[in-house]
Design an enzyme around this catalytic site. Structure first.
Site, PDB file in Angstrom:
ATOM      1  CG  HIS A 183       0.383   4.689  -0.530  1.00 22.36           C
ATOM      2  ND1 HIS A 183       0.114   4.408  -1.927  1.00 22.36           N
ATOM      3  CD2 HIS A 183      -0.160   4.768   0.534  1.00 22.36           C
ATOM      4  CE1 HIS A 183      -1.489   4.248  -1.491  1.00 22.36           C
ATOM      5  NE2 HIS A 183      -1.206   4.649  -0.277  1.00 22.36           N
ATOM      6  CD  GLU A 293      -0.537   0.821  -1.252  1.00 20.78           C
ATOM      7  OE1 GLU A 293      -0.679   0.953   0.082  1.00 20.78           O
ATOM      8  OE2 GLU A 293      -1.390   1.172  -2.273  1.00 20.78           O
TER       9      GLU A 293
HETATM   10  O1  LIG Z   1      -5.812   8.505   1.102  1.00 23.56           O
HETATM   11  P1  LIG Z   1      -4.731   8.104   1.466  1.00 23.56           P
HETATM   12  O2  LIG Z   1      -4.592   8.618   3.460  1.00 23.56           O
HETATM   13  O3  LIG Z   1      -3.162   8.092   1.464  1.00 23.56           O
HETATM   14  O4  LIG Z   1      -5.257   6.111   1.163  1.00 23.56           O
HETATM   15  C1  LIG Z   1      -5.186   6.126   0.143  1.00 23.56           C
HETATM   16  C2  LIG Z   1      -5.008   4.856   0.381  1.00 23.56           C
HETATM   17  O5  LIG Z   1      -3.953   3.541   0.681  1.00 23.56           O
HETATM   18  C3  LIG Z   1      -3.850   2.617   0.583  1.00 23.56           C
HETATM   19  O6  LIG Z   1      -2.588   2.190   0.930  1.00 23.56           O
HETATM   20  C4  LIG Z   1      -4.948   1.626   2.106  1.00 23.56           C
HETATM   21  O7  LIG Z   1      -4.888   0.842   2.011  1.00 23.56           O
HETATM   22  C5  LIG Z   1      -6.756   2.764   1.441  1.00 23.56           C
HETATM   23  O8  LIG Z   1      -7.147   1.624   2.553  1.00 23.56           O
HETATM   24  C6  LIG Z   1      -6.534   3.806   1.240  1.00 23.56           C
HETATM   25  O9  LIG Z   1      -7.794   4.827   1.156  1.00 23.56           O
END
Ligand SMILES: O=P(O)(O)OC[C@H]1O[C@@H](O)[C@H](O)[C@@H](O)[C@@H]1O
Length: 319
Positions: A183, A293
């Site tokens: 991510h 990601e």
């Molecule tokens: O707030 P988190 O759980 O770290 O996620 C952040 C974002 O992560 C992304 O990978 C998702 O596609 C989004 O939908 C999400 O809002």
């Protein structure tokens, strides 16, 4: 014949200098003689900083990110495993939190290896290995996903390059399904002048437009509002995945490659969503990040008992 005197000491050439790796307070730092550096928190094995040889930070890290292990770190490279997004309630991951448990579990540092001593091309890079296995999970989490697994996450720091590789092993006696994703919050100067090339003709699921599937027709994808898409780009002619190129102001800034990872999520929450996130600071920070990601998330990867799987990606900084 005249004999030259031997020099009193042999100068250490830059190529003989070694990476410096330090682990203190559960934070690992590595620095190359070229000046490149990386910081990895054992909490989540989250890369929180990647600086290239010119001293520039390449990752966005929220100033309000919790760094005390109380919640996943907002920014850098949190790891997503064994489920991406909110888990489907009827699936084996159904009781887990969004994005699974890898990003909020305590990993161990397994060791470092330089390119010379593991037979890789002698390019001065250093590989850092981190491990997480079922027995290391909090008992509550273990109950929610009771499989016997082992993960080895390798972060390789090279000159102006960072590679992330995940090895997943099923150590148990029954098969399990998983998803995995890196991510990555890339730091950009201005999201409105940032674009991504390499996604043309790729099918994608648009989570902003009620999870419908579309085909990308832009040769250069630019950003003017909330973007949350999972692309599954077709492979190139040689069967390998096509590199993605992030541009800023029309100049290439990152090249992202994927190996055995069919998908790539492109995410920027934009102004309103980011303002509502308690751990995201500064509030206009949405202008300065783009999540690219790489992952295997559009379907489940099934791993039979005793089997292993490996996939990874690399980020090269061009500026
Ligand atoms: O707030 P988190 O759980 O770290 O996620 C952040 C974002 O992560 C992304 O990978 C998702 O596609 C989004 O939908 C999400 O809002």
């Amino acid at each position: 014949m005249e004999r030259k005197n031997k020099p009193a000491s042999i100068p250490v050439s830059p190529s003989m200098a070694q990476p410096i790796v330090d682990l203190s307070d559960n934070i690992l730092t590595a620095r190359l003689p070229t000046g490149d550096s990386v910081t990895v928190y054992l909490y989540g094995a989250t890369v929180t900083s990647w600086k290239t040889s010119n001293g520039q930070e390449q990752l966005f890290l929220s100033q309000a990110a919790a760094l005390d292990g109380s919640k996943p770190i907002r920014g850098g490279i949190p790891l997503v495993f064994p489920v991406f997004g909110p888990p489907p309630k009827s699936h084996a991951t159904g009781q887990l939190p969004q994005h699974g448990f890898a990003r909020n579990s305590h990993w161990e540092f397994l060791g470092k290896s330089t390119s010379e001593n593991v037979g890789r091309k002698a390019d001065g890079s250093v590989k850092l290995d981190f491990g997480l296995s079922s027995s290391m999970l909090d008992p509550g989490v273990q109950k929610k996903w009771a499989y016997d697994f082992g993960l080895v996450y390798s972060v390789t720091l090279g000159k102006d390059k960072l590679e992330c590789q995940m090895h997943v092993q099923n150590k148990g006696s029954e098969a399990f399904d998983f998803q995995v994703l890196f991510h990555t919050y890339l730091a950009v100067k201005d999201i409105s002048k940032t674009a991504v090339k390499g996604l043309t003709s790729s099918p994608y699921v648009d989570k902003v437009r009620s999870a419908q599937t579309f085909t990308e027709d832009a040769t250069s994808l630019s950003f003017s509002g909330e973007t949350d898409r999972v692309y599954t780009p077709p492979a190139g002619k040689d069967g390998a995945s096509v590199p993605l190129v992030v541009t800023e102001n029309g100049t290439d800034s990152f090249v992202v490659t994927r190996d055995s990872l069919p998908d790539v999520t492109v995410w920027n929450g934009w102004e309103d969503k980011i303002k509502a996130m308690g751990d995201f600071e500064p509030k206009d920070g949405w202008k300065r990040y783009l999540c690219i990601e790489p992952g295997a998330v559009s379907s489940w990867t099934k791993l039979d008992a005793g089997d292993a799987w490996e996939g990874g990606c690399s980020f090269e900084s061009k500026l």
